[in-house]
Design a protein around this motif. Structure first.
Motif, PDB file in Angstrom:
ATOM      1  N   PHE A  14      95.474 101.666 -25.674  1.00  0.00           N
ATOM      2  CA  PHE A  14      96.843 101.682 -25.173  1.00  0.00           C
ATOM      3  C   PHE A  14      97.623 100.526 -25.805  1.00  0.00           C
ATOM      4  N   ASN A  15      98.948 100.688 -25.919  1.00  0.00           N
ATOM      5  CA  ASN A  15      99.739  99.540 -26.352  1.00  0.00           C
ATOM      6  C   ASN A  15      99.664  98.478 -25.254  1.00  0.00           C
ATOM      7  N   ALA A  16     100.149  97.291 -25.564  1.00  0.00           N
ATOM      8  CA  ALA A  16      99.947  96.137 -24.671  1.00  0.00           C
ATOM      9  C   ALA A  16     100.463  96.355 -23.256  1.00  0.00           C
ATOM     10  N   ASP A  17     101.571  97.079 -23.089  1.00  0.00           N
ATOM     11  CA  ASP A  17     102.093  97.270 -21.734  1.00  0.00           C
ATOM     12  C   ASP A  17     101.571  98.544 -21.070  1.00  0.00           C
ATOM     13  N   ARG A  20     101.868 103.591 -23.680  1.00  0.00           N
ATOM     14  CA  ARG A  20     101.656 104.555 -24.756  1.00  0.00           C
ATOM     15  C   ARG A  20     100.209 104.508 -25.236  1.00  0.00           C
ATOM     16  N   ILE A  21      99.654 105.676 -25.521  1.00  0.00           N
ATOM     17  CA  ILE A  21      98.326 105.749 -26.132  1.00  0.00           C
ATOM     18  C   ILE A  21      98.502 105.616 -27.637  1.00  0.00           C
ATOM     19  N   VAL A  22      97.821 104.646 -28.200  1.00  0.00           N
ATOM     20  CA  VAL A  22      97.897 104.386 -29.635  1.00  0.00           C
ATOM     21  C   VAL A  22      96.919 105.271 -30.382  1.00  0.00           C
ATOM     22  N   SER A  44      96.246  93.765 -30.489  1.00  0.00           N
ATOM     23  CA  SER A  44      97.491  94.123 -29.810  1.00  0.00           C
ATOM     24  C   SER A  44      97.356  95.340 -28.897  1.00  0.00           C
ATOM     25  N   VAL A  45      96.130  95.846 -28.739  1.00  0.00           N
ATOM     26  CA  VAL A  45      95.914  97.016 -27.893  1.00  0.00           C
ATOM     27  C   VAL A  45      94.926  96.701 -26.782  1.00  0.00           C
ATOM     28  N   VAL A  46      94.983  97.520 -25.748  1.00  0.00           N
ATOM     29  CA  VAL A  46      94.029  97.444 -24.645  1.00  0.00           C
ATOM     30  C   VAL A  46      93.117  98.653 -24.774  1.00  0.00           C
ATOM     31  N   ILE A  47      91.822  98.410 -24.775  1.00  0.00           N
ATOM     32  CA  ILE A  47      90.844  99.484 -24.983  1.00  0.00           C
ATOM     33  C   ILE A  47      90.104  99.762 -23.684  1.00  0.00           C
ATOM     34  N   GLU A  48      89.996 101.048 -23.374  1.00  0.00           N
ATOM     35  CA  GLU A  48      89.298 101.455 -22.156  1.00  0.00           C
ATOM     36  C   GLU A  48      88.572 102.768 -22.407  1.00  0.00           C
TER      37      GLU A  48
END
Length: 65
Positions: A14-17, A20-22, A44-48
């Motif tokens: 996901f983008n930082a906020d 949006r899925i990157v 710069s992304v959040v991974i889950e």
């Protein structure tokens, strides 16, 4: 959560906020390649990992090390 059902058992960046899925992929190494291909930095992304049948979702990018 319902919007994420299509990503069940996949890694999602996901983008930082989180708006949006990157990128998404079934393997985390593949996800890293997909994120980089978009021009985004892995920092710069959040991974889950998305898993609807398991309450213990893995969060974070430690697997990239």
């Amino acid at each position: 959560p319902e919007e994420l059902r299509g990503y069940d058992r996949q890694w999602v960046a996901f983008n930082a906020d989180g708006s949006r899925i990157v990128a998404h992929a079934s393997e985390i190494a593949e996800l890293a390649d997909c994120v980089l291909a978009t021009g985004e930095s892995l920092n710069s992304v959040v991974i889950e990992r998305i898993e609807f049948d398991n309450d213990d979702s893995s969060c974070g990018g430690a697997e990239l090390s």
